[in-house]
Motif scaffolding. Structure first.
Motif, PDB file in Angstrom:
ATOM      1  N   LEU A   6       0.844  -1.190   0.000  1.00 11.69           N
ATOM      2  CA  LEU A   6       0.000   0.000   0.000  1.00 11.69           C
ATOM      3  C   LEU A   6       0.875   1.234   0.000  1.00 11.69           C
ATOM      4  N   HIS A   7       0.334   2.326  -0.518  1.00 14.70           N
ATOM      5  CA  HIS A   7       1.065   3.595  -0.526  1.00 14.70           C
ATOM      6  C   HIS A   7       0.148   4.709  -0.035  1.00 14.70           C
ATOM      7  N   THR A   8       0.719   5.589   0.762  1.00 14.36           N
ATOM      8  CA  THR A   8       0.062   6.834   1.126  1.00 14.36           C
ATOM      9  C   THR A   8       0.983   7.945   0.641  1.00 14.36           C
ATOM     10  N   GLY A 112      -4.612   5.049   5.684  1.00 17.13           N
ATOM     11  CA  GLY A 112      -4.239   4.011   4.722  1.00 17.13           C
ATOM     12  C   GLY A 112      -4.873   2.671   5.066  1.00 17.13           C
ATOM     13  N   HIS A 116      -7.672   0.537   2.863  1.00 15.56           N
ATOM     14  CA  HIS A 116      -7.481  -0.886   2.561  1.00 15.56           C
ATOM     15  C   HIS A 116      -8.680  -1.702   3.070  1.00 15.56           C
ATOM     16  N   ASN A 120     -10.254  -3.063  -0.243  1.00 22.52           N
ATOM     17  CA  ASN A 120      -9.732  -4.399  -0.523  1.00 22.52           C
ATOM     18  C   ASN A 120     -10.400  -5.499   0.294  1.00 22.52           C
TER      19      ASN A 120
END
Length: 171
Positions: A6-8, A112, A116, A120
Motif C-alpha cells: 500500500l502507498h500513502t 491508509g 485498505h 480491498n
C-alpha cells in the motif's frame, strides 16, 4: 488475497521480508512502544519467533494483513488489519517508532488502513484499541471520527478504549 503493498502520501506499507527481522525486533523491544501498545516487553527470542511466524504462518495461510511501514528507505513502524476477539469485526493496529511520533504519520497510517479495509477487504467499519492513558492516540482517533464503544479492563487493571469507525465515511 495476499497482503498487498500500500502507498500513502509519505509511506509505503510493505509485507515483511526476511531481512526486516532486526528492525521489527527493535521496534517491539522499545519500552515506549510497548507501553503505548499496552504490552510488557518480551524477550528478543520471542519477538524473533513471532516475526518468523508472520513469514511462515500468517502470510502463507492468509490469516491477516501485516506490514512494515517505510518512509523512503527508513523503517518507521508496523501495521495490521485483523479480526479482533473483542467484537465481531476487524481491528486496525499501528505502532510507530518514537522518532516518528508527532509528525502526522499515525494519522496517515490509519487512513491508509481504513482505505485498505474498505476497498480491498469490503469492511464497513473497523475497530481500534487504545490505552486510556494514551492521550495523543485518543486525540488522533477523535479527529479521524472514531467513536467510543466501551472500556475494556485487562487482568492487570489497565483500561483500554474500544473504538469504532466507519470505513465508508472517514474524516
Amino acid at each position: 488475497m495476499t497482503t498487498p503493498v500500500l502507498h500513502t502520501e509519505r509511506l509505503t506499507f510493505r509485507p515483511y521480508r526476511p531481512e526486516d527481522e532486526d528492525v521489527f525486533v527493535e521496534l517491539l523491544r522499545d519500552e515506549e512502544v510497548c507501553r503505548w501498545m499496552g504490552q510488557e516487553r518480551v524477550p528478543e527470542a520471542d519477538i524473533r519467533t513471532l516475526f518468523r511466524a508472520i513469514l511462515t504462518e500468517v502470510y502463507p495461510k492468509r490469516r491477516f494483513d501485516v506490514w512494515g511501514l517505510w518512509q523512503d528507505d527508513a523503517f518507521i513502524g508496523h501495521a495490521e488489519v485483523k479480526k479482533t476477539g473483542n467484537v465481531d469485526g476487524h481491528e486496525l493496529i499501528a505502532a510507530l517508532a518514537p522518532p516518528y511520533w508527532g509528525r502526522g504519520l499515525g494519522t496517515e497510517v490509519v487512513r491508509g488502513l481504513l482505505r485498505h479495509a474498505a476497498d480491498n477487504l469490503g469492511l464497513k467499519e473497523a475497530y481500534g484499541m487504545v490505552g486510556a492513558d494514551n492521550a495523543p492516540s485518543l486525540a488522533m482517533c477523535r479527529r479521524l471520527g472514531f467513536r467510543h464503544v466501551r472500556d475494556v479492563t485487562g487482568d492487570d487493571g489497565a483500561v483500554t478504549k474500544l473504538l469504532v469507525i466507519s470505513t465508508t465515511d472517514p474524516q
